[in-house]
Write a protein that holds these residues in place. Structure first.
Motif, PDB file in Angstrom:
ATOM      1  N   ALA A 188       0.831  -1.192   0.000  1.00 28.83           N
ATOM      2  CA  ALA A 188       0.000   0.000   0.000  1.00 28.83           C
ATOM      3  C   ALA A 188       0.871   1.249   0.000  1.00 28.83           C
ATOM      4  N   ALA A 189       0.251   2.349  -0.380  1.00 29.45           N
ATOM      5  CA  ALA A 189       0.952   3.635  -0.347  1.00 29.45           C
ATOM      6  C   ALA A 189       1.241   4.005   1.101  1.00 29.45           C
ATOM      7  N   LEU A 190       2.491   4.235   1.430  1.00 34.46           N
ATOM      8  CA  LEU A 190       2.873   4.498   2.817  1.00 34.46           C
ATOM      9  C   LEU A 190       2.439   5.879   3.271  1.00 34.46           C
ATOM     10  N   ASP A 191       2.227   6.802   2.342  1.00 34.42           N
ATOM     11  CA  ASP A 191       1.858   8.168   2.714  1.00 34.42           C
ATOM     12  C   ASP A 191       0.352   8.396   2.714  1.00 34.42           C
ATOM     13  N   ARG A 219      10.632   1.971   4.639  1.00 32.46           N
ATOM     14  CA  ARG A 219      11.172   3.306   4.356  1.00 32.46           C
ATOM     15  C   ARG A 219      12.652   3.164   4.018  1.00 32.46           C
ATOM     16  N   PHE A 220      13.015   3.642   2.850  1.00 38.98           N
ATOM     17  CA  PHE A 220      14.373   3.463   2.360  1.00 38.98           C
ATOM     18  C   PHE A 220      15.175   4.740   2.579  1.00 38.98           C
ATOM     19  N   ALA A 221      16.449   4.550   2.911  1.00 40.61           N
ATOM     20  CA  ALA A 221      17.312   5.681   3.277  1.00 40.61           C
ATOM     21  C   ALA A 221      18.096   6.160   2.063  1.00 40.61           C
ATOM     22  N   ASP A 222      19.405   6.155   2.157  1.00 42.31           N
ATOM     23  CA  ASP A 222      20.260   6.709   1.116  1.00 42.31           C
ATOM     24  C   ASP A 222      20.135   5.926  -0.181  1.00 42.31           C
ATOM     25  N   ALA A 223      20.240   6.645  -1.277  1.00 43.48           N
ATOM     26  CA  ALA A 223      20.217   6.003  -2.585  1.00 43.48           C
ATOM     27  C   ALA A 223      21.492   5.192  -2.771  1.00 43.48           C
ATOM     28  N   THR A 224      21.402   4.086  -3.486  1.00 38.30           N
ATOM     29  CA  THR A 224      22.566   3.285  -3.833  1.00 38.30           C
ATOM     30  C   THR A 224      22.638   3.204  -5.349  1.00 38.30           C
ATOM     31  N   SER A 225      23.602   2.446  -5.840  1.00 41.42           N
ATOM     32  CA  SER A 225      23.719   2.269  -7.286  1.00 41.42           C
ATOM     33  C   SER A 225      22.660   1.322  -7.836  1.00 41.42           C
ATOM     34  N   LEU A 226      21.863   0.722  -6.961  1.00 37.79           N
ATOM     35  CA  LEU A 226      20.792  -0.164  -7.391  1.00 37.79           C
ATOM     36  C   LEU A 226      19.553   0.641  -7.760  1.00 37.79           C
ATOM     37  N   THR A 227      18.607   0.023  -8.435  1.00 41.36           N
ATOM     38  CA  THR A 227      17.392   0.702  -8.870  1.00 41.36           C
ATOM     39  C   THR A 227      16.628   1.230  -7.656  1.00 41.36           C
ATOM     40  N   PRO A 228      16.295   2.531  -7.624  1.00 41.53           N
ATOM     41  CA  PRO A 228      15.573   3.093  -6.463  1.00 41.53           C
ATOM     42  C   PRO A 228      14.190   2.457  -6.294  1.00 41.53           C
ATOM     43  N   VAL A 229      13.766   2.372  -5.045  1.00 43.95           N
ATOM     44  CA  VAL A 229      12.446   1.832  -4.715  1.00 43.95           C
ATOM     45  C   VAL A 229      11.716   2.849  -3.859  1.00 43.95           C
ATOM     46  N   ASP A 230      10.487   3.178  -4.223  1.00 48.53           N
ATOM     47  CA  ASP A 230       9.683   4.094  -3.419  1.00 48.53           C
ATOM     48  C   ASP A 230       9.274   3.427  -2.114  1.00 48.53           C
ATOM     49  N   ASP A 231       9.097   4.233  -1.064  1.00 48.78           N
ATOM     50  CA  ASP A 231       8.608   3.703   0.210  1.00 48.78           C
ATOM     51  C   ASP A 231       7.235   3.051   0.002  1.00 48.78           C
ATOM     52  N   TYR A 232       6.952   2.029   0.804  1.00 48.78           N
ATOM     53  CA  TYR A 232       5.636   1.400   0.721  1.00 48.78           C
ATOM     54  C   TYR A 232       5.319   0.697   2.037  1.00 48.78           C
ATOM     55  N   LEU A 233       4.056   0.350   2.213  1.00 48.75           N
ATOM     56  CA  LEU A 233       3.598  -0.403   3.374  1.00 48.75           C
ATOM     57  C   LEU A 233       3.312  -1.829   2.911  1.00 48.75           C
ATOM     58  N   TYR A 234       4.184  -2.747   3.305  1.00 45.46           N
ATOM     59  CA  TYR A 234       3.997  -4.156   2.963  1.00 45.46           C
ATOM     60  C   TYR A 234       2.959  -4.758   3.901  1.00 45.46           C
ATOM     61  N   TRP A 235       2.103  -5.623   3.366  1.00 46.85           N
ATOM     62  CA  TRP A 235       1.178  -6.337   4.236  1.00 46.85           C
ATOM     63  C   TRP A 235       0.941  -7.751   3.700  1.00 46.85           C
ATOM     64  N   ALA A 274      -8.352   0.823   5.544  1.00 43.56           N
ATOM     65  CA  ALA A 274      -7.833   1.752   4.542  1.00 43.56           C
ATOM     66  C   ALA A 274      -6.567   1.224   3.866  1.00 43.56           C
ATOM     67  N   VAL A 275      -5.879   0.296   4.526  1.00 46.43           N
ATOM     68  CA  VAL A 275      -4.683  -0.297   3.915  1.00 46.43           C
ATOM     69  C   VAL A 275      -5.045  -0.949   2.588  1.00 46.43           C
ATOM     70  N   PHE A 276      -6.178  -1.629   2.543  1.00 47.71           N
ATOM     71  CA  PHE A 276      -6.571  -2.319   1.318  1.00 47.71           C
ATOM     72  C   PHE A 276      -6.965  -1.320   0.230  1.00 47.71           C
ATOM     73  N   ASP A 277      -7.626  -0.240   0.633  1.00 46.93           N
ATOM     74  CA  ASP A 277      -7.997   0.795  -0.347  1.00 46.93           C
ATOM     75  C   ASP A 277      -6.761   1.478  -0.920  1.00 46.93           C
ATOM     76  N   ALA A 278      -5.695   1.548  -0.110  1.00 48.02           N
ATOM     77  CA  ALA A 278      -4.464   2.212  -0.549  1.00 48.02           C
ATOM     78  C   ALA A 278      -3.543   1.278  -1.323  1.00 48.02           C
ATOM     79  N   THR A 279      -4.008   0.052  -1.571  1.00 45.01           N
ATOM     80  CA  THR A 279      -3.220  -0.934  -2.324  1.00 45.01           C
ATOM     81  C   THR A 279      -3.606  -0.860  -3.799  1.00 45.01           C
ATOM     82  N   PRO A 280      -2.704  -0.458  -4.670  1.00 47.61           N
ATOM     83  CA  PRO A 280      -3.047  -0.289  -6.090  1.00 47.61           C
ATOM     84  C   PRO A 280      -3.407  -1.609  -6.765  1.00 47.61           C
TER      85      PRO A 280
END
Length: 385
Positions: A188-191, A219-235, A274-280
């Motif tokens: 789900a969208a974490l925000d 929640r991901f911190a510093d960028a690395t040389s790997l493909t960036p990943v947006d923050d998310y709420l795993y369930w 709301a977690v389910f509604d926020a899941t694309p």
């Protein structure tokens, strides 16, 4: 085969197969990895993986230090908080889980695989769907692919998951049985402001009536040389089929899964629903929970396997991926003895399989206990609010 030199073929480029490949490279052992998918990211394969202390030790054994540091940096932040809740988001009885004891790495599955591919991409071959295996008088193993190609190796390792083609042909008794439980995954969208704030701050285990829902803020911190990943709420929700009113045929379409989620969560807290509604759309998956019996001794000689191919287990205790990583590190270590001339390939495989059976048996038992805690025997205590 040159004295003390041999080539290993790995079927499957999941975390276990790629970890083994990294370990073989570090030992100076020749290898190739064959993956049926067209590319590393050709299909969604889940989201968050928790790598516990055992899994981390296995990765350190197999990866060069700089690559292990890169993998660590790519993981989600350790937010520290682990909470047990009921479906109304009240505090529930404490849950004695390993997460409370020492921090795990929280890896995005695709990022983990991307990291494990670093430095070995030229030895990983995609679009290779295994068909048949054969053995030869010189001890080598041949294997055919759906595209018409054929290869040989001195040792073949099945790292191709719970529907393993290798295991089906060489270890038919290894397949896992249906436990009667199902697990549905999503992100789900974490925000999303509609999602209760306490669910976006760390790890939550929500206990319901014969089911449980695990949520993890990624929640991901510093960028690395790997493909960036947006923050998310795993369930992930797990429970028995009868609790959900499901038969043998599970819903697969997003709409059907969403209708099922709406029914199951009808009386839950709004901030949880709301977690389910926020899941694309396109991020939901419902799968049966399968579990193997304790692995039996094998007699395949120059063919072996690791991870879910031999001992698929319920996700209830989060041990499946960690068991595969431990298998990979242990097999790489045993094969190094063959490279040094201290053991034959058959001896190295036999020693690996003996250790693997002991570890896997303990992990399968822990997985069963975890299922009882989440949606079985512990329910009464957790719901005693």
């Amino acid at each position: 085969m040159q004295k003390n030199r041999f080539r290993v073929a790995i079927i499957g480029a999941g975390p276990g197969g790629l970890c083994l490949a990294q370990g073989l490279k570090r030992q100076g052992i020749a290898f190739d990895v064959y993956e049926r998918d067209a590319a590393l990211d050709s299909r969604p394969q889940g989201y968050r993986l928790r790598i516990n202390a055992d899994g981390q030790a296995a990765l350190r054994d197999c990866l060069p230090p700089q690559l292990y540091a890169l993998l660590q940096a790519s993981c989600a932040q350790d937010l520290g908080q682990v909470q047990a809740l009921d479906v109304l988001l009240n505090s529930a009885a404490a849950w004695n889980d390993a997460w409370d004891k020492e921090p795990d790495l929280k890896a995005h599955r695709q990022t983990l695989r991307e990291a494990l591919l670093c430095g070995i991409a030229d030895r990983v071959h995609f679009g290779k769907e295994l068909r048949e295996l054969g053995r030869h008088s010189d001890g080598r193993v041949s294997f055919d692919f759906a595209d018409g190609t054929r290869c040989r190796a001195d040792l073949l390792v099945g790292a191709d998951g719970s529907q393993s083609r290798v295991a089906a042909q060489c270890f038919p008794s290894a397949g896992g049985g249906d436990t009667g439980a199902v697990c549905i995954y999503g992100k789900a969208a974490l925000d999303s402001e509609a999602v209760a704030p306490l669910l976006r701050r760390g790890t939550s285990v929500v206990f319901g009536d014969d089911l449980a829902l695990v949520l993890d803020a990624m929640r991901f911190a510093d960028a690395t040389s790997l493909t960036p990943v947006d923050d998310y709420l795993y369930w992930a929700m797990i429970g028995r089929r009868e609790r959900f009113g499901l038969g043998a045929q599970l819903p697969t379409a997003d709409g059907a899964v969403r209708r099922w989620l709406t029914t199951v969560s009808e009386h839950w807290a709004t901030g949880l629903r709301a977690v389910f509604d926020a899941t694309p759309d396109g991020t939901l998956a419902m799968l049966p929970v399968r579990q193997a019996c304790a692995p039996l001794a094998t007699v395949a000689g120059r063919v072996t396997a690791l991870g879910d191919a031999l001992h698929v287990m319920s996700p209830a205790s989060g041990l499946g991926c960690n068991s595969a990583l431990r298998d990979a590190a242990a097999l790489a270590t045993q094969l190094s003895a063959t490279l040094a001339g201290a053991a034959t390939l058959e001896q190295a495989v036999a020693r690996y399989e003996h250790e693997m059976r002991l570890r896997a048996g303990a992990a399968l038992a822990a997985s069963t206990r975890g299922g009882q805690q989440l949606y079985g025997a512990v329910r009464g205590a957790a719901d005693g609010r």
